[in-house]
Design a protein around this motif. Structure first.
Motif, PDB file in Angstrom:
ATOM      1  N   ARG A  97       0.790  -1.342   0.107  1.00  0.00           N
ATOM      2  CA  ARG A  97       0.014   0.165   0.068  1.00  0.00           C
ATOM      3  C   ARG A  97       0.854   1.240  -0.026  1.00  0.00           C
ATOM      4  N   ARG A 112      -3.127   6.760   3.446  1.00  0.00           N
ATOM      5  CA  ARG A 112      -3.732   6.918   4.836  1.00  0.00           C
ATOM      6  C   ARG A 112      -3.781   8.160   5.255  1.00  0.00           C
ATOM      7  N   ASP A 140       5.161  -6.759   6.984  1.00  0.00           N
ATOM      8  CA  ASP A 140       4.210  -5.913   8.012  1.00  0.00           C
ATOM      9  C   ASP A 140       2.794  -6.674   7.779  1.00  0.00           C
ATOM     10  N   GLU A 141       2.652  -7.478   7.326  1.00  0.00           N
ATOM     11  CA  GLU A 141       1.053  -8.148   7.057  1.00  0.00           C
ATOM     12  C   GLU A 141       0.741  -9.132   7.970  1.00  0.00           C
ATOM     13  N   SER A 162      -3.029 -10.017   9.653  1.00  0.00           N
ATOM     14  CA  SER A 162      -2.787  -8.770   8.807  1.00  0.00           C
ATOM     15  C   SER A 162      -4.138  -7.527   9.074  1.00  0.00           C
ATOM     16  N   GLN A 206      -2.391  -3.897  10.484  1.00  0.00           N
ATOM     17  CA  GLN A 206      -2.451  -2.645   9.696  1.00  0.00           C
ATOM     18  C   GLN A 206      -3.547  -1.836  10.190  1.00  0.00           C
ATOM     19  N   ASP A 240      -2.792   2.231  10.987  1.00  0.00           N
ATOM     20  CA  ASP A 240      -3.694   3.242  10.562  1.00  0.00           C
ATOM     21  C   ASP A 240      -4.508   3.887  11.600  1.00  0.00           C
TER      22      ASP A 240
END
Length: 459
Positions: free
Chosen positions: A2, A7, A89-90, A97, A101, A105
């Motif tokens: 992403r 974000r 980072d998933e 995941s 994430q 966010d």
């Protein structure tokens, strides 16, 4: 996979982070006349980081890098480092995941990773109030990545789709072919992103093995900028990196022997404008002549609209919108490369002009005026690199990896200013070899004769 910028929209906390980062950049650039204090911080557990402490805004940026990158990817699984960087980072530790994430966010934390040929790097940016959780999420990603089936397959599909698009992109084709032409069987010739076949062959166990073998404290470099004290950073270093293995698995990368001097490869593609990539043996970052080479290359093709190549190819004749040359020093090999894109009917003319300017620089070097202008620009523009906290943190990591010294910010411009006209002309003669320029053209060029077929790619 992403984009971090996605974000920002609709997130007031992230908007504050962006606004504060911009403010930091303005303030930091404005005070570059003052000496920037870089502090060497060693944690109680012996982990080192370089810190630029700044409490102007409630932001902390951390950059890290491990020695050993995509050049170590195993045969048949090229792209392993890239796939790790996209999936690490998933999900990590107890967080899948979506949960991982989601925390990034919700707390306006930017965490991303990147695979290069010689290193694997990561960056973290957070508001001070979320510092502890941000460092904990980084720790989890580095030490307890999950590599669950769903995110791994999603990332795999995204990478393969990107590779499929790139396989038709003439710029990508030209640059990859040039690397294969020049580096031969060396790992530097292989695409960092892998191939569709090699990405399909990578398993979750391969991803876990990468993390276990490559991430060791002995190969770790850390740079931090922002709202944190040395004592606070020391504690955070141990909490974040202290559980990493003391040593990574040993590795060696052979020195690259740049080959195929003077070769010309043409890859036929029915497009109205051909893409040209060219290069030959270069100069390493640690070479005593590097700064002179850096200045000279600015004159030849690194200076944008002020370079000789742009003047001759674009301004005088209108043959191309962009034409350039650059130094590409890698840890185990170096090239000087360049490129352009021009109408098929004028490829031969454009390439001949580039070779002429290459030869003129080798024979004569820069003029005194060109040298002065280049030095003035390169020293005067240096503060513009301090345009964000993460850029500065990345520079701190680079300073450590290249062994430039903790006072590099203070000394860097003096290295540029010390380049004399005699130095510039001697180094130009040493590094530029017009007869050795290997050329790759992708398109339907006129006035170009291939001397060999394109080298085959490997995975």
């Amino acid at each position: 996979m992403r984009s971090p910028s996605s974000r920002v929209l609709g997130n007031p906390v992230m908007a504050l982070l962006v606004a504060a980062t911009i403010a930091f950049s303005i303030v930091f650039s404005a005070v570059q006349a003052r000496a920037v204090e870089v502090q060497r911080v060693v944690s109680p557990g012996g982990i080192e980081a370089w810190l630029v402490e700044d409490h102007t805004n409630p932001i902390i940026a951390l950059e890290l890098s491990f020695l050993g990158g995509a050049a170590l990817d195993p045969q048949g699984k090229v792209g392993l480092a890239e796939m790790v960087s996209s999936s690490i980072d998933e999900g990590a530790g107890p967080l899948d995941s979506q949960a991982f994430q989601g925390e990034l966010d919700n707390l306006s934390i930017t965490l991303r990773f990147n695979a290069g040929l010689d290193s694997f790097s990561g960056s973290l940016e957070t508001l001070t109030e979320n510092r502890e959780r941000a460092f904990e999420l980084l720790r989890l990603a580095l030490t307890e990545p999950r590599f669950d089936e769903e995110p791994v397959e999603r990332i795999r599909s995204q990478i393969i789709a990107r590779l499929s698009r790139e396989s038709e992109d003439p710029n990508t084709i030209a640059s990859r072919t040039l690397r294969r032409l020049m580096f031969g069987e060396h790992p530097y010739a292989r695409p960092v992103n892998g191939t569709e076949a090699s990405i399909a062959a990578i398993t979750a166990d391969d991803l876990r093995g990468f993390v276990q073998q490559r991430f060791g404290r002995d190969r770790l470099f850390v740079g931090v900028v922002g709202d944190i004290t040395p004592a606070e950073l020391g504690k955070a270093l141990d909490e974040t990196f202290g559980t990493l293995p003391e040593k990574a698995a040993p590795f060696t990368v052979a020195e690259a022997q740049v080959g195929n001097p003077g070769a010309v490869v043409v890859i036929d593609k029915p497009i109205p404008q051909s893409v040209v990539a060219l290069g030959h043996q270069g100069i390493k970052r640690k070479d005593p002549d590097y700064y002179a080479a850096y200045v000279v290359n600015y004159v030849l093709g690194g200076g944008g609209f002020s370079s000789r190549l742009v003047e001759e190819v674009r301004e005088k004749r209108g043959l191309a919108y962009s034409v350039y040359a650059y130094l590409a020093p890698l840890d185990h090999g170096a090239i000087i490369a360049g490129g352009t894109a021009t109408q098929n009917a004028r490829v031969g003319e454009s390439l001949e002009l580039i070779r002429q300017e290459w030869a003129r620089m080798a024979a004569e070097g820069p003029t005194a005026e060109e040298l002065d202008d280049a030095k003035r620009y390169l020293t005067g523009s240096f503060p513009l690199r301090f345009n964000s906290s993460d850029n500065i943190a990345g520079m701190l990591v680079g300073m450590q990896m290249e062994d430039l010294g903790i006072d590099y910010f203070d000394k860097r411009n003096s290295y540029i200013e010390a380049v004399t006209l005699d130095d510039a002309r001697r180094v130009a003669k040493r590094i530029y070899r017009p007869d050795a320029l290997s050329v790759v053209v992708v398109g339907a060029p006129e006035g170009i004769t291939a001397t060999q077929d394109a080298p085959s790619g490997g995975s």
